[in-house]
Design a protein around this motif. Sequence first.
Motif, mmCIF file in Angstrom:
data_model
loop_
_atom_site.group_PDB
_atom_site.id
_atom_site.type_symbol
_atom_site.label_atom_id
_atom_site.label_comp_id
_atom_site.label_asym_id
_atom_site.label_seq_id
_atom_site.Cartn_x
_atom_site.Cartn_y
_atom_site.Cartn_z
ATOM 1 N N TYR A 111 0.831 -1.203 0.000
ATOM 2 C CA TYR A 111 0.000 0.000 0.000
ATOM 3 C C TYR A 111 0.870 1.259 0.000
ATOM 4 O O TYR A 111 0.606 2.210 -0.748
ATOM 5 N N ASP A 112 1.924 1.261 0.808
ATOM 6 C CA ASP A 112 2.821 2.417 0.874
ATOM 7 C C ASP A 112 3.551 2.638 -0.456
ATOM 8 O O ASP A 112 3.859 3.780 -0.818
ATOM 9 N N THR A 113 3.834 1.554 -1.164
ATOM 10 C CA THR A 113 4.455 1.680 -2.481
ATOM 11 C C THR A 113 3.548 2.458 -3.422
ATOM 12 O O THR A 113 4.011 3.246 -4.254
ATOM 13 N N GLY A 114 2.251 2.252 -3.286
ATOM 14 C CA GLY A 114 1.298 3.025 -4.078
ATOM 15 C C GLY A 114 1.421 4.517 -3.811
ATOM 16 O O GLY A 114 1.332 5.336 -4.735
ATOM 17 N N HIS A 115 1.666 4.890 -2.547
ATOM 18 C CA HIS A 115 1.858 6.303 -2.210
ATOM 19 C C HIS A 115 3.129 6.844 -2.864
ATOM 20 O O HIS A 115 3.172 8.015 -3.289
ATOM 21 N N THR A 116 4.174 6.018 -2.932
ATOM 22 C CA THR A 116 5.401 6.434 -3.613
ATOM 23 C C THR A 116 5.123 6.743 -5.074
ATOM 24 O O THR A 116 5.613 7.733 -5.630
ATOM 25 N N GLU A 153 11.775 0.407 -5.386
ATOM 26 C CA GLU A 153 10.884 -0.007 -4.303
ATOM 27 C C GLU A 153 10.055 -1.222 -4.713
ATOM 28 O O GLU A 153 9.866 -2.155 -3.920
ATOM 29 N N ILE A 154 9.581 -1.229 -5.944
ATOM 30 C CA ILE A 154 8.814 -2.371 -6.427
ATOM 31 C C ILE A 154 9.710 -3.603 -6.566
ATOM 32 O O ILE A 154 9.296 -4.724 -6.258
ATOM 33 N N ASP A 155 10.951 -3.403 -6.997
ATOM 34 C CA ASP A 155 11.905 -4.519 -7.078
ATOM 35 C C ASP A 155 12.143 -5.123 -5.697
ATOM 36 O O ASP A 155 12.251 -6.341 -5.542
ATOM 37 N N TYR A 156 12.227 -4.251 -4.677
ATOM 38 C CA TYR A 156 12.408 -4.732 -3.307
ATOM 39 C C TYR A 156 11.207 -5.550 -2.851
ATOM 40 O O TYR A 156 11.362 -6.605 -2.217
ATOM 41 N N VAL A 157 10.011 -5.081 -3.179
ATOM 42 C CA VAL A 157 8.797 -5.812 -2.820
ATOM 43 C C VAL A 157 8.794 -7.186 -3.481
ATOM 44 O O VAL A 157 8.432 -8.192 -2.857
ATOM 45 N N ASN A 158 9.217 -7.255 -4.727
ATOM 46 C CA ASN A 158 9.283 -8.532 -5.432
ATOM 47 C C ASN A 158 10.268 -9.485 -4.762
ATOM 48 O O ASN A 158 10.000 -10.684 -4.627
ATOM 49 N N THR A 159 11.402 -8.963 -4.332
ATOM 50 C CA THR A 159 12.396 -9.784 -3.634
ATOM 51 C C THR A 159 11.839 -10.286 -2.308
ATOM 52 O O THR A 159 12.003 -11.466 -1.945
ATOM 53 N N LEU A 230 -6.765 -2.764 -3.640
ATOM 54 C CA LEU A 230 -6.640 -4.201 -3.393
ATOM 55 C C LEU A 230 -5.652 -4.479 -2.262
ATOM 56 O O LEU A 230 -5.883 -5.350 -1.416
ATOM 57 N N ALA A 231 -4.549 -3.723 -2.222
ATOM 58 C CA ALA A 231 -3.568 -3.890 -1.149
ATOM 59 C C ALA A 231 -4.182 -3.539 0.203
ATOM 60 O O ALA A 231 -3.961 -4.230 1.204
ATOM 61 N N LEU A 232 -4.967 -2.457 0.236
ATOM 62 C CA LEU A 232 -5.599 -2.036 1.485
ATOM 63 C C LEU A 232 -6.632 -3.055 1.947
ATOM 64 O O LEU A 232 -6.779 -3.308 3.150
ATOM 65 N N GLU A 233 -7.341 -3.657 1.008
ATOM 66 C CA GLU A 233 -8.336 -4.667 1.366
ATOM 67 C C GLU A 233 -7.678 -5.852 2.069
ATOM 68 O O GLU A 233 -8.148 -6.309 3.111
#
Length: 245
Positions: A111-116, A153-159, A230-233
Amino acid sequence: MKKKIIILTLAIMLVATGVVSAAANWGKFEGYNIVKLVVNGKEVAAKDTPPVILKGRTMVPLTMLEKFGLEASWNKDTYTVNIVTNQSNTSDDIEELRAEVYAMHFFKSLYDTGHTLEDVSNYIFSVYHEIMLAGEKSLLKEAYSYLETAIEEIDYVNTFLKEMNDFFTEEALKDIHIILSDYKSSLENYRAGLKYLDSLSAANPNEAVIDKMFDSMSEGDVSIMKGMELALEWYNISLYYIIDK
């Protein structure tokens, strides 16, 4: 002696003391099917929010289990729930709780990534106004830097997801990939928007290019909103309810 467990989520597994029966339809609560909670053969009445079926899961409010030795208090300032139970916990129970906490943090991170990504969008529009009003492109390089930060940031989330893959249900994993796909789509649109901006000038504004830039940005913003919702849900699911796996 009571064993105190402090966790960052309202999720805790139903143990052998209780089972949820969803064999019959007991009506709806805010659009979700209500289920009846039965503990040791006795029905437990809901105080305000009843157990429901959400995304194929049985969700039971913690307040309905207070009479069975579970005490919970909510700290709104730290978004923390303190749970005290007088039942001994096995290592498997603790691992389940740890997995739920990890899942909650992961969805919060998504969700925070969405804010980024929203910050990237806002900055690109700042660049547009700078070009149109002042004829300056000094912020363009920094906008690309914002974009690269979002990509990292998205690459980190994937890892992180690869390390936590076993913690999620098949349904959750499916939605996670949808969220990441939405975010990547927004990045592609923002990158296109920056390229259109790079070709603009205040002295000779190209209306066709401006229209393409706004179309790209709009599509990117829509993708972000879908992913964040969807992330917040899923974050709320892991935060507020008991997840019966």
